[in-house]
Design a protein around this motif. Structure first.
Motif, PDB file in Angstrom:
ATOM      1  N   MET A 145     -11.514   6.126   1.973  1.00 20.38           N
ATOM      2  CA  MET A 145     -10.447   5.434   1.266  1.00 20.38           C
ATOM      3  C   MET A 145     -10.676   3.926   1.259  1.00 20.38           C
ATOM      4  N   GLN A 146     -11.251   3.397   2.325  1.00 15.86           N
ATOM      5  CA  GLN A 146     -11.561   1.972   2.363  1.00 15.86           C
ATOM      6  C   GLN A 146     -12.605   1.607   1.315  1.00 15.86           C
ATOM      7  N   LYS A 196     -10.858   1.888  -2.139  1.00 16.63           N
ATOM      8  CA  LYS A 196      -9.660   1.076  -2.344  1.00 16.63           C
ATOM      9  C   LYS A 196      -9.791   0.039  -3.465  1.00 16.63           C
ATOM     10  N   MET A 218      -9.413   1.809  -6.687  1.00 18.20           N
ATOM     11  CA  MET A 218      -8.057   2.352  -6.812  1.00 18.20           C
ATOM     12  C   MET A 218      -7.064   1.238  -7.157  1.00 18.20           C
ATOM     13  N   ASP A 219      -7.218   0.091  -6.500  1.00 20.66           N
ATOM     14  CA  ASP A 219      -6.331  -1.043  -6.783  1.00 20.66           C
ATOM     15  C   ASP A 219      -6.500  -1.513  -8.237  1.00 20.66           C
ATOM     16  N   ASP A 247      -4.401   0.682  10.086  1.00 22.26           N
ATOM     17  CA  ASP A 247      -4.199  -0.475   9.240  1.00 22.26           C
ATOM     18  C   ASP A 247      -2.867  -1.148   9.577  1.00 22.26           C
ATOM     19  N   LYS A 303     -10.297   7.995   6.185  1.00 22.64           N
ATOM     20  CA  LYS A 303      -9.992   6.565   6.246  1.00 22.64           C
ATOM     21  C   LYS A 303     -11.173   5.741   5.748  1.00 22.64           C
ATOM     22  N   THR A 342       1.639   5.240   0.534  1.00 23.22           N
ATOM     23  CA  THR A 342       1.254   6.260   1.502  1.00 23.22           C
ATOM     24  C   THR A 342       1.571   7.622   0.926  1.00 23.22           C
ATOM     25  N   GLU A 346       0.832  -1.203   0.000  1.00 21.12           N
ATOM     26  CA  GLU A 346       0.000   0.000   0.000  1.00 21.12           C
ATOM     27  C   GLU A 346       0.863   1.248   0.000  1.00 21.12           C
TER      28      GLU A 346
END
Length: 266
Positions: free
Chosen positions: A100-101, A104, A107-108, A208, A97, A4, A2
């Motif tokens: 973003m979860q 995710k 985004m991945d 996380d 947070k 940052t 991940e």
């Protein structure tokens, strides 16, 4: 692994970065001047350092020249006054947070789609699709930076009080509890180091696991720097750090519990 962003890094470790900034400034400070002298100044000195120095002496006078108690009272008062900024920062961090979860997986998938593509056209398309992804989830790419603003607003106040302690000569002529405020104290130094290490651990609540591993080294930076600096500084400074760190630790714990509970019941 991940990634940052710099904004996430600053937001999560604003306290540690603030401490590092204090050390940088203290290293740039030349021979201390008398902050009560009008000619000692500059805007920052006149607006922050001198008023704090006078306040330290005034409150100490109320408590029979107890400069240690004066430092504690002002430190707690500053932290209480800054609490709304801290709570706003914590709430923003928790909301970011959560968003973003949710984002995710998309985004991945986007990063996987453009993995290994380094040509300008692919980079441009990736940035465009990333912006569309932020819009889809009603997020601003700069939202993380907004969470850093409360810390930036706090810095002049905290730094001003820091220098007021350093540059108020009356403090060094008094003692508090078991130590002389003007002399180095090993026990108080160890307390300040332990407080900031514990504060870092509290700041990792609900973080996380991957982020914890990436940022593990940061848990040692501010305690070590506080310890090194305190070993050559008057005890008034680790007293200030220890009290402020204890307050911040409790404040962080309560804020994380409150916002985590609010999220789970939403």
């Amino acid at each position: 692994m991940e990634k940052t962003s710099v904004f996430t890094f600053i937001r999560k470790y604003s306290v540690i970065l603030g401490v590092l900034f204090l050390f940088i400034l203290s290293g740039c400070q030349g021979t201390p001047v008398d902050p009560t002298e009008a000619s000692s100044g500059g805007f920052f000195n006149q607006v922050f350092v001198i008023p704090f120095s006078e306040l330290i002496k005034w409150i100490a006078g109320i408590f029979h020249d107890s400069y240690g108690l004066s430092i504690i009272i002002i430190t707690l008062a500053i932290r209480l006054a800054l609490m709304p900024f801290f709570l706003k920062q914590t709430k923003s961090s928790m909301q970011m947070k959560e968003k973003m979860q949710v984002m995710k997986p998309d985004m991945d998938a986007l990063q996987e789609k453009y993995r290994g593509k380094t040509d300008p056209e692919s980079k441009s398309k990736m940035q465009q699709e990333m912006m569309q992804l932020y819009q889809k989830h009603n997020m601003s790419p700069m939202a993380a930076f907004g969470g850093c603003l409360p810390m930036l607003l706090q810095l002049p106040i905290l730094i001003g009080f820091f220098y007021a302690i350093r540059q108020t000569p009356e403090i060094a002529t008094h003692s508090f509890l078991w130590f002389d405020l003007g002399q180095t104290d090993i026990i108080l130094t160890l307390i300040a180091v332990a407080v900031y290490f514990a504060q870092f651990k509290v700041s990792q609540m609900n973080m996380d696991p991957n982020m914890k591993k990436q940022m593990a080294i940061m848990g040692w930076i501010s305690p070590i720097m506080i310890g090194v600096f305190s070993l050559s500084a008057p005890a008034a400074l680790p007293l200030y750090w220890a009290v402020g760190g204890l307050f911040l630790m409790v404040q962080t714990y309560v804020a994380r519990k409150v916002y985590t509970t609010a999220e789970s019941t939403a």
